[in-house]
Design a protein around this motif. Structure first.
Motif, PDB file in Angstrom:
ATOM      1  N   UNK A 146       0.930  -1.239  -0.387  1.00  0.00           N
ATOM      2  CA  UNK A 146       0.038  -0.121  -0.336  1.00  0.00           C
ATOM      3  C   UNK A 146       0.577   1.335  -0.015  1.00  0.00           C
ATOM      4  N   UNK A 147       0.409   2.395   0.621  1.00  0.00           N
ATOM      5  CA  UNK A 147       0.794   3.641   0.670  1.00  0.00           C
ATOM      6  C   UNK A 147       2.275   3.363   1.321  1.00  0.00           C
ATOM      7  N   UNK A 148       3.516   3.895   0.933  1.00  0.00           N
ATOM      8  CA  UNK A 148       4.636   4.595   1.192  1.00  0.00           C
ATOM      9  C   UNK A 148       4.721   5.634   2.140  1.00  0.00           C
ATOM     10  N   UNK A 149       5.498   5.242   3.482  1.00  0.00           N
ATOM     11  CA  UNK A 149       5.762   6.899   4.903  1.00  0.00           C
ATOM     12  C   UNK A 149       7.238   7.224   4.231  1.00  0.00           C
ATOM     13  N   UNK A 150       7.857   8.869   4.228  1.00  0.00           N
ATOM     14  CA  UNK A 150       8.771   9.233   4.025  1.00  0.00           C
ATOM     15  C   UNK A 150       9.315   9.396   5.368  1.00  0.00           C
ATOM     16  N   UNK A 151       9.896   8.775   6.077  1.00  0.00           N
ATOM     17  CA  UNK A 151      10.430   8.584   7.937  1.00  0.00           C
ATOM     18  C   UNK A 151      11.620   9.006   7.557  1.00  0.00           C
ATOM     19  N   UNK A 152      12.203  10.628   7.867  1.00  0.00           N
ATOM     20  CA  UNK A 152      13.782  10.686   7.427  1.00  0.00           C
ATOM     21  C   UNK A 152      14.049  10.491   6.784  1.00  0.00           C
ATOM     22  N   UNK A 153      14.168  10.459   4.690  1.00  0.00           N
ATOM     23  CA  UNK A 153      14.653   9.871   3.982  1.00  0.00           C
ATOM     24  C   UNK A 153      14.359   8.071   3.840  1.00  0.00           C
ATOM     25  N   UNK A 154      13.685   7.761   4.482  1.00  0.00           N
ATOM     26  CA  UNK A 154      13.657   5.920   4.205  1.00  0.00           C
ATOM     27  C   UNK A 154      12.053   6.322   4.448  1.00  0.00           C
ATOM     28  N   UNK A 155      12.210   4.977   3.218  1.00  0.00           N
ATOM     29  CA  UNK A 155      10.697   4.418   2.714  1.00  0.00           C
ATOM     30  C   UNK A 155       9.874   3.320   3.772  1.00  0.00           C
ATOM     31  N   UNK A 156       9.014   3.372   4.272  1.00  0.00           N
ATOM     32  CA  UNK A 156       8.151   2.141   5.492  1.00  0.00           C
ATOM     33  C   UNK A 156       8.452   1.127   4.049  1.00  0.00           C
ATOM     34  N   UNK A 157       8.408   1.881   2.562  1.00  0.00           N
ATOM     35  CA  UNK A 157       8.241   0.112   2.045  1.00  0.00           C
ATOM     36  C   UNK A 157       9.086  -0.527   1.827  1.00  0.00           C
ATOM     37  N   UNK A 158       9.921  -0.076   1.781  1.00  0.00           N
ATOM     38  CA  UNK A 158      11.856  -0.804   1.082  1.00  0.00           C
ATOM     39  C   UNK A 158      12.242  -1.739   2.942  1.00  0.00           C
ATOM     40  N   UNK A 159      11.769  -0.391   3.590  1.00  0.00           N
ATOM     41  CA  UNK A 159      11.880  -1.333   5.066  1.00  0.00           C
ATOM     42  C   UNK A 159      11.348  -2.684   5.069  1.00  0.00           C
ATOM     43  N   UNK A 170      20.661   3.920  14.366  1.00  0.00           N
ATOM     44  CA  UNK A 170      19.397   4.614  14.264  1.00  0.00           C
ATOM     45  C   UNK A 170      19.916   5.594  14.915  1.00  0.00           C
ATOM     46  N   UNK A 171      19.284   5.646  16.392  1.00  0.00           N
ATOM     47  CA  UNK A 171      19.011   7.109  17.053  1.00  0.00           C
ATOM     48  C   UNK A 171      20.825   8.701  16.830  1.00  0.00           C
ATOM     49  N   UNK A 172      21.894   7.776  16.494  1.00  0.00           N
ATOM     50  CA  UNK A 172      23.011   8.808  15.965  1.00  0.00           C
ATOM     51  C   UNK A 172      22.161   9.342  14.809  1.00  0.00           C
ATOM     52  N   UNK A 173      21.602   8.345  13.559  1.00  0.00           N
ATOM     53  CA  UNK A 173      21.953   9.518  12.743  1.00  0.00           C
ATOM     54  C   UNK A 173      20.612  10.155  12.697  1.00  0.00           C
ATOM     55  N   UNK A 174      19.484   9.590  13.021  1.00  0.00           N
ATOM     56  CA  UNK A 174      18.441  11.008  14.197  1.00  0.00           C
ATOM     57  C   UNK A 174      18.717  12.421  14.519  1.00  0.00           C
ATOM     58  N   UNK A 175      19.935  11.578  14.682  1.00  0.00           N
ATOM     59  CA  UNK A 175      20.387  13.251  15.653  1.00  0.00           C
ATOM     60  C   UNK A 175      21.341  13.715  15.467  1.00  0.00           C
ATOM     61  N   UNK A 176      21.593  13.321  13.842  1.00  0.00           N
ATOM     62  CA  UNK A 176      22.879  14.492  13.100  1.00  0.00           C
ATOM     63  C   UNK A 176      22.453  14.934  12.485  1.00  0.00           C
ATOM     64  N   UNK A 177      20.895  14.024  12.278  1.00  0.00           N
ATOM     65  CA  UNK A 177      20.570  14.546  10.902  1.00  0.00           C
ATOM     66  C   UNK A 177      20.685  13.890   9.785  1.00  0.00           C
ATOM     67  N   UNK A 178      21.359  12.816  10.098  1.00  0.00           N
ATOM     68  CA  UNK A 178      21.336  12.506   8.756  1.00  0.00           C
ATOM     69  C   UNK A 178      20.683  11.547   7.680  1.00  0.00           C
ATOM     70  N   UNK A 179      19.955  11.375   6.396  1.00  0.00           N
ATOM     71  CA  UNK A 179      19.445  10.797   6.121  1.00  0.00           C
ATOM     72  C   UNK A 179      19.352   9.347   6.573  1.00  0.00           C
TER      73      UNK A 179
END
Lengths: 211, 696
Positions: free
Chosen positions: B384-397, B514-523
């Motif tokens: 179905x519909x994929x969401x973009x979560x800080x650059x990561x698509x829910x469908x891909x993951x 994952x937390x490091x990526x999020x807190x440093x603004x990394x895609x």
């Protein structure tokens, strides 16, 4: 027991009713100098530590005329807060509110309320007993129609909606398992402080009218 | 903290190239160090803390701004060193080869090859081991033990199937952790539950500040000590540097290394006077400077729970048990480790068993229940519909997770594990890994091992018996049941040993990254792709390099390789079954204590979420019980005392302003001297030892 049940038990016969409002419990009080007390739990900074906020409005006049506006601005000059010292046993001192100098740098503070509170031994005893971390006495304001808390403060200063005080006590981390006694002691502190503030405000009002 | 920063690309040509080269160099030097070091507990992987990479980047950036890597690029190359050095690399740059990629290699190909060379059980191993797990050629089996003889060559054709097989097994294990960390746990724990992730704090603080460049001077603002918080950071850094004398004296200088220690600063403290006052009571705790510093960030109730668990079980239960005769007294039992013969593993209340088989399992189940809507979202995203979560698509993951899970099931089943057992192994991995990651994201990496401590014997082995896949008794000469053999070989590290738990990309580390990526603004997609790429390169290279090293430089007999892991697999799974607690002869006691633990954690979880006054934290209690208390209480107590004094002295607001720079500074300063110690060890011991045994 749930959080609300602990609060009700601690406040005993003074509780009229209680309801949930956005982020905390609003307790309507009876047989008390306080009309209501809002108790909310908030996360402190990054960690999962909680701090408890006890906020109570102390309304002196609900209708504001010219003299009310003048009184409000005189009260503003007397905003105070506590300064805490010590590691294992705290000592407290009333000082001029940091909020006053931050938001209203041009308003000259007056220290008569501060001196009066510092000389009140009963109040200092209640402060030591309640072990609060922060206690602020500011003029009453609400956030309606304002873009930020500072904006609300300025708007109320220009044209206050009600004349009164807003008292905020904050108790920091480590309160969970002594929550009941803490609620009771902070309530007793705020109730006593309210009496002192009402008395002071009446005196200030008569002084302002005589000016 | 995380939601305020926009997602920025970190996956660039140069970051991919640097990451790929770095993982090869780091694994090459790190695995050589692991095999030939004399400091097996301390200098045992690639000894370059990430702070030096950041400082080098600053130096290069000052000479040419265009060459300076961005914060996001630094985050994308970080997996190269985390993979080689374990989760202990995250807060301080410490090394633990046995808990990193090298540890997986030990417990797979090294273990099987060691079994085939075992003087007692070697014949059995050689008969049972399929050619995709280890070469059948006798000369290659012998060379694994003692190295090549002059003129002899590695038969790479024989090694090709094992390289492919074990690489696939290892990569899938890493990818499952990445899927769970990035796809399942991360979003909720960062955005909704706001877990603290103490292990990620130093890296986030360092990278964010180091990458804050003043355009007028082309210098990082990280060094502007006029700013109060940065000044506090650098003062804390030097305090950490001074505190590193503890591991230097405790681990590096031989005459002073009296108590033994692990991984730069996991220093056991013995309370010698306690047994004379309270015989039987636990008189040992591990003190870790960086753990204390980062635990200043934890809420008081987590710290109090850790201390209280020690008081109740470590002190009172053990002491009263001994003086009433309920527990036997063995002189010196007060000073043993959690995996040794201590009351935590004994009847009548084996609290470590309760913790591992019950509370961890319960915590994992509860965690997955809280994430049920996430699974629904991912299932919907598949088609179905994929969401973009800080650059990561829910469908891909979602597809990534589905493919990885199916591939693991297929690999296990194709290896000979009955399908239902494969499924059970994957289900228990989901459950236990969720608990592991939750503990790591909330507090620290210390939790104990599921597979070796009765997890397989209690939950997975009986299932095979009930379904008729294998008999209830395993012959001490080794099972000839190919299904049980394959299960026994594959269950560790997959169903958790310390190598998985503390791995640089195990469950806890994956979600910390994952937390490091999020807190440093990394895609987030860039972080995931870079980690997955580096893992694939590092793993394949790691197996090839290890085969080359062992064959050309002394084999198992003349290196630090963990040949004993063959015995661990044999005695626990294929030549016997591991039952708990000590003295149990079947799975019934383990199952009973497991159930008790599940009930305990469920009740504590319920009370904690229902009542404000109930301060016992389920995660902290689970962690404490499951690791036999030794690794939690002392650091928890010290952190609690420091925190209370600091809050009472400077007030909560200033404490909150400065606690992160203090914690990050102490941790990074504490780990900084590892480079010097590593250089000395590598050139004084590792290289000479390797050269002396090298056979071209």
């Amino acid at each position: 027991m749930s959080e609300l049940e602990v609060i009700k038990l601690a406040l005993g016969k003074n509780v009229d009713s209680a309801s949930w409002d956005l982020d905390g419990w609003v307790i309507l009080l009876k047989d008390s100098r306080l009309r209501s007390l809002k108790i909310s739990r908030r996360l402190v900074g990054i960690s999962f530590d909680w701090e408890w906020h006890f906020v109570t409005p102390l309304i002196i006049r609900e209708v504001v005329d010219d003299s009310g506006g003048q009184l409000y601005r005189e009260m503003k000059r007397r905003e105070v807060q506590i300064r805490r010292r010590g590691i294992f046993r705290y000592s407290y001192e009333w000082v001029t509110s940091e909020l006053l100098s931050k938001v209203f740098p041009d308003v000259a503070p007056v220290d008569d309320l501060m001196i009066r509170l510092n000389r009140n031994n009963q109040l200092l005893r209640l402060l030591k007993r309640s072990v609060v971390d922060e206690l602020h006495v500011n003029t009453y304001f609400d956030l309606t129609g304002a873009s930020s808390p500072d904006d609300a403060l300025r708007k109320h200063y220009e044209s206050p909606k009600m004349i009164g005080w807003l008292i905020t006590a904050i108790k920091g981390p480590g309160s969970e398992w002594r929550f009941g006694p803490i609620v009771k002691r902070i309530y007793e502190l705020l109730d006593f402080l309210a009496g002192e503030l009402i008395e002071f405000t009446r005196e200030l009002e008569s002084r302002a009218l005589n000016l | 903290m995380s939601t305020q920063i926009a997602s920025i690309r970190g996956l660039t040509t140069r970051s991919i190239l640097i990451g790929a080269i770095l993982v090869i160099v780091a694994q090459a030097i790190g695995d050589m160090t692991w095999l030939y070091t004399s400091k097996t507990g301390t200098i045992n992987a690639f000894w370059v803390p990430f702070i030096y990479i950041v400082l080098l980047n600053e130096l290069i950036g000052r000479s040419n701004p265009r060459l300076r890597l961005t914060a996001q690029e630094l985050v994308c190359i970080f997996p190269a060193l985390a993979l080689v050095n374990s989760i202990k690399y995250y807060p301080k740059g410490a090394l633990s080869g046995g808990e990193a990629l090298s540890g997986y290699i030990e417990k797979t190909i090294v273990s099987v090859g060691a079994g085939m060379n075992d003087p007692t059980t070697g014949t059995y191993w050689r008969a049972m081991t399929p050619p995709w797990m280890f070469p059948k050629d006798p000369t290659m089996i012998a060379a694994w033990q003692t190295g090549l003889t002059p003129g002899q060559q590695i038969l790479w054709g024989e090694f090709l199937p094992p390289i492919i097989y074990w690489s696939l097994y290892t990569i899938l294990m890493y990818y499952l952790a990445l899927f769970l960390g990035f796809g399942v746990w991360g979003r909720r724990w960062v955005d909704v539950e706001r877990l603290i992730f103490p292990l990620s704090i130093p890296m986030v603080y360092m990278v964010r500040n180091a990458s804050d460049i003043d355009p007028t001077t082309n210098k990082s603002r990280w060094f502007r000590i006029q700013e109060p918080t940065l000044r506090v950071f650098w003062v804390a850094f030097f305090i950490g540097l001074i505190a590193s004398l503890i591991p230097v004296f405790g681990e590096i200088v031989p005459p002073l290394a009296v108590f033994g220690a692990f991984a730069w600063g996991e220093q056991p403290i013995l309370i010698f006077g306690l047994p004379s006052i309270m015989p039987g009571a636990m008189a040992k705790g591990v003190f870790q400077v960086d753990q204390v510093a980062l635990w200043l960030l934890l809420p008081n109730n987590l710290l109090i729970t850790a201390v209280l668990a020690y008081v109740v079980f470590g002190l009172l239960y053990q002491w009263i048990g001994v003086i009433t005769g309920s527990l036997p007294y063995n002189p010196g039992m007060e000073f043993l480790w959690n995996w040794e013969d201590i009351p935590a593993n004994w009847f009548p209340f084996p609290y470590r068993t309760v913790g591992i088989l019950g509370m961890m399992v319960g915590l994992g189940i509860i965690t997955l229940i809280t994430l049920r809507s996430r699974f629904v979202d991912l299932a919907r995203a598949l088609t179905g519909k994929s969401e973009d979560e800080y650059g990561l698509s829910t469908r891909s993951i979602a597809w990534f997770g589905l493919i990885v899970t199916i591939a693991i099931l297929a690999l296990f089943t194709a290896s000979g594990v009955p399908f239902i057992i494969s499924l059970a192994m994957v289900v228990f991995a989901y459950i236990y890994w969720s608990a592991l990651a939750r503990v790591t994201a909330t507090m620290w990496w210390h939790v104990d091992d599921f597979a070796n401590n009765g997890g397989v014997g209690t939950y997975i082995f009986p299932l095979g018996v009930a379904l008729g896949y294998w008999p209830g008794t395993v012959p001490t000469t080794g099972t000839t049941n190919s299904g049980l053999f394959a299960t026994g070989i594959l269950t560790i590290p997959f169903n958790n040993t310390w190598t998985l738990r503390v791995n640089g990309f195990g469950p806890g580390a994956a979600v910390s990254y994952y937390k490091i990526a999020r807190d440093t603004g990394t895609n987030v997609r860039d972080a995931l792709v870079s980690a997955a790429t580096i893992i694939a390169i590092g793993v394949v290279f790691g197996y090839i390099w290890r085969i080359w090293l062992l064959n050309h430089a002394g084999g198992l007999a003349n290196s630090n390789a963990w040949s004993w892991t063959a015995g661990m697999k044999f005695s626990n799974f294929i030549g016997g079954t591991s039952y708990v607690p000590v003295g149990a002869v079947d799975w019934a006691p383990g199952l009973t204590y497991g159930l008790i633990g599940i009930i305990i954690v469920a009740v504590v979880w319920f009370l904690r979420s229902r009542f404000a006054w109930f301060f016992i934290d389920p995660t902290s209690l689970t962690m404490s019980m499951a690791v036999g208390l030794i690794w939690t209480w002392l650091s928890g107590l010290v952190a609690l005392i420091i925190k209370v004094i600091m809050i009472r002295t400077i007030g909560i607001r200033r404490f909150e302003s400065y606690v992160i720079p203090v914690a990050a500074g102490i941790s990074l300063g504490f780990g900084a001297p590892i480079l010097l110690a590593g250089l000395i060890e590598f050139f004084a011991v590792v290289l000479p030892r390797f050269s002396a045994q090298f056979v071209p």
